[in-house]
Design an enzyme around this catalytic site. Structure first.
Site, PDB file in Angstrom:
ATOM      1  N   GLY A 135       0.827  -1.212   0.000  1.00 53.43           N
ATOM      2  CA  GLY A 135       0.000   0.000   0.000  1.00 53.43           C
ATOM      3  C   GLY A 135       0.853   1.250   0.000  1.00 53.43           C
ATOM      4  CB  THR A 164       3.571  -0.355   7.046  1.00 51.07           C
ATOM      5  OG1 THR A 164       2.224  -0.594   7.470  1.00 51.07           O
ATOM      6  CG2 THR A 164       4.471  -0.533   8.248  1.00 51.07           C
ATOM      7  CG  ASP A 209      -1.499  -1.280   8.589  1.00 54.18           C
ATOM      8  OD1 ASP A 209      -2.310  -0.339   8.460  1.00 54.18           O
ATOM      9  OD2 ASP A 209      -1.609  -2.354   7.976  1.00 54.18           O
ATOM     10  CG  MET A 260      -6.748   1.928   6.124  1.00 57.84           C
ATOM     11  SD  MET A 260      -5.453   2.485   4.978  1.00 57.84           S
ATOM     12  CE  MET A 260      -6.296   2.238   3.419  1.00 57.84           C
ATOM     13  N   GLY A 261      -5.893  -0.590   9.431  1.00 59.14           N
ATOM     14  CA  GLY A 261      -5.037  -1.309  10.385  1.00 59.14           C
ATOM     15  C   GLY A 261      -5.524  -2.729  10.556  1.00 59.14           C
ATOM     16  NE  ARG A 262      -4.690  -6.882   5.983  1.00 59.05           N
ATOM     17  CZ  ARG A 262      -5.739  -7.081   5.171  1.00 59.05           C
ATOM     18  NH1 ARG A 262      -6.605  -8.025   5.434  1.00 59.05           N
ATOM     19  NH2 ARG A 262      -5.906  -6.322   4.100  1.00 59.05           N
ATOM     20  CD  GLU A 311      -8.429  -1.809   7.416  1.00 57.01           C
ATOM     21  OE1 GLU A 311      -9.122  -1.286   6.538  1.00 57.01           O
ATOM     22  OE2 GLU A 311      -7.229  -2.112   7.249  1.00 57.01           O
ATOM     23  CE1 TYR A 338      -7.014   1.169  -0.226  1.00 57.79           C
ATOM     24  CE2 TYR A 338      -8.802   1.598  -1.745  1.00 57.79           C
ATOM     25  CZ  TYR A 338      -7.977   0.705  -1.092  1.00 57.79           C
ATOM     26  OH  TYR A 338      -8.117  -0.638  -1.292  1.00 57.79           O
TER      27      TYR A 338
END
Lengths: 405, 405
Positions: A19, A142, A144, A186-188, A243, A299
């Site tokens: 990303g 990243t 994240d 965002m942030g898996r 998320e 995004y």
């Protein structure tokens, strides 16, 4: 500047993966400008769209870009070389070496997150096995902030700044027209970016009033109760939700609303409003609250031009430069990690670490950053994040001296 | 500054209504600072949450806020007094006059969009019927830019800037990881804000590649074909879609995915990702494109601090000041309209217009601003929007000199 001769003379190839961020081009340009100082680096190639560009020999000559262009690209969001989400197969790796050898690439730099570090690690191991002398470095990136070995990663602070600013405005919007507002961040697997929403609190009673991180199980029963309690207390409720929130069995809450999976086996979380909308439905169903809204920042968090942490831009540039310094110095391979010096004054330094130590697995928010109730952050997190993110806009509020009724 | 005595001496009351903007407080503070110069205005009251605050007598004394606070609030997004979405009933109006009389309010200012102009109009008519001497002014505000009589409205340009910047970054993100990206933009009946996405195009082939406005019927059959054609041409496709797109019968496409209606009879469009997600589903179903994502920009468009058009901030402030000048001058009531002077140099002036001329009905994008194919804007729109929105971030891109394969 003095030039030195390293072990091997040849071409350099750099690529970007995963990303995009608003400062990933700083790392790219930092590496290119540093490479220009080293005689042992001859041509400076950029591969378009990561390893896909190497496989297809879609290479561009970065050495022929003007310094003005390089500087302009550095300040431009998203990956200037294009990006890719592709995990190379053993056959891909064999082909990659063919191409690298063909172009006499002896200095290879791959900018990306943990998946990209893994890719760089695989390529490096293959190079060793093939007896091909190549300096292989991973440059961290990243939003994240989930790379191991790093205090924080380039890209995170600017996205955190975007999230914090967005919450500052959205909290005031919610104060003007009260209700429940859920923002999906965002942030898996790592909650750092969601946690950054807490930086938005600049006055007593300011939101976010609840923060849900992927590091703590999300309880679908408790959630509406906690929102209702906040509304009873504040007359409104702003919620930050990652998320990546999962239930106690580790199953992503969003997984029920999406089916797409990328080649690294990750479920698609961004680019859909489904999670936020589902949580809105839950609040409406379980409580008597009528005005409930959700936004999914999407995004914009990683690509919005003009909202950049100054530290982040500087550090991203320096990380790229550092990788080339290491590769042309004593080091053969590795990843550039950002460490923080102890003490009150914010200061960082770089350390070369092993590629495998940042590959594959991710880092999570430490327990010390998460409030005991599981839906807030601690002062330790704010102290950690504030100097990285830097200055936020000033918020003015009326004293509200009441007029006698 | 010289002070003059107007027809009637008494207190002033100002309130904010409808959706917040990043410059609505500029208008508020512009009015308050101007009011301080006029002897005929005694107390300066602010009603909290629009007419709801008048009905509940939730008033604050704005005359006792420091100039430093006023200036800080002016630069802060969202409605500093709080807002409301409430259409007053005849009973409400009767009560409002009781309260206005009780507090000897002779200067009434209501900042908002066309619904708010209608509210001001109703209150003004009631005041006239009741024989109560009151100067009643509407101060324009709406990110939708849909107020009649106005060249453009305060709040629009800053939101347009946010939308344009967001598209600049998102287009580069999409260029890095190609696919279809759909962004859903605010604007119930007017496409101005969605059209502003076109300002993001700074290089050949830049997105948005398709722009869908509420002024043209949205064809669910044609849409996937047009997206596919763009992907065939550009290798990717960035789409700007107004939340208010409707089919040929005038039915909102989003209406199938939401049920909520406010007290003005408007269907809830913002605060949900449903429309974007539905359009993604459509593309996946009707084409062979696999990477399709949607973001709904949501409330960030109207409340994001730090992304402000300079002209917008100045004009919003001046509109508030102008309303007080008119009210303390020769005029009894009206709305402040922004007009543009003809000629190459961007210049505006204010004109007092009748309240009823901006109330209720909205303005749409003129045909001259919409491309004949119905999914783009014209140069006339860009010429209209550029000077209002002002400077956007610079984008740097590589020349991409290819390396021989």
């Amino acid at each position: 500047m003095a030039k030195k001769i390293a072990k091997v003379v040849g071409n350099m190839l750099i690529a970007q993966s995963g990303g995009p961020t608003v400062v990933i081009n700083q790392s790219l340009v930092g590496a290119v400008l540093e490479a220009k100082k080293h005689q042992e680096i001859q041509k400076i190639y950029g591969a378009l769209h990561g390893i896909k560009g190497i496989l297809n020999e879609d290479l561009i000559d970065l050495g022929r870009e003007s310094v003005a262009t390089l500087k302009a690209v550095a300040q431009t969001p998203s990956s200037g070389l294009g990006s890719v989400r592709k995990k190379p197969t053993p056959e891909d790796c064999a082909k990659i070496f063919e191409k690298l050898k063909k172009h006499n690439v002896r200095y290879f730099f791959y900018i990306g997150g943990n998946d990209s570090a893994e890719t760089a690690h695989i390529i490096n191991e293959e190079a060793k096995q093939a007896g091909y002398e190549m300096h292989c470095f991973h440059i961290p990136k990243t939003v994240d902030n989930d790379l191991r070995e790093n205090d924080h990663t380039p890209g995170f602070a600017s996205s955190a700044k975007f999230v914090a600013q967005a919450f500052m405005g959205d909290d005031l919007d919610n104060a003007a027209l009260p209700g429940v507002k859920i923002n999906v961040i965002m942030g898996r697997h790592a909650g750092f970016l969601t946690a950054a929403s807490a930086l938005a609190r600049t006055y007593p009673g300011a939101g976010p009033h609840l923060i849900y991180l992927p590091e703590r199980p999300f309880d679908l029963e408790k959630f509406p109760e906690q929102v209702k309690a906040a509304v009873d207390k504040f007359g409104r409720c702003v919620v930050a939700v990652s998320e990546g929130i999962s239930d106690s069995s580790g199953l992503a809450i969003a997984a029920a609303f999406t089916k797409e999976v990328d080649s690294h086996g990750n479920v698609q979380l961004s680019g859909s409003g489904a999670l936020g909308d589902a949580l809105v439905g839950l609040i409406k169903q379980k409580t008597d609250i009528t005005r409930v809204r959700a936004d999914t920042f999407g995004y914009l968090q990683r690509s919005f031009p003009g909202v950049v942490s100054e530290n982040d831009a500087k550090e991203a540039f320096a990380a790229g430069r550092e990788a080339v310094k290491c590769a042309t110095g004593a080091d053969v391979d590795g990843s550039i990690a950002i460490r923080r010096k102890p003490g009150k004054q914010y200061q960082i330094y770089f350390e070369r670490v092993e590629l495998r130590s940042v590959a594959k697995e991710t880092r999570h928010m430490p327990d010390a950053f998460i409030a005991p109730n599981g839906c807030d952050v601690t002062k330790a997190f704010l102290d950690y994040a504030r100097p990285i993110v830097g200055k936020l806009p000033q918020i003015g509020r009326f004293k509200r001296i009441p007029v006698k009724k």
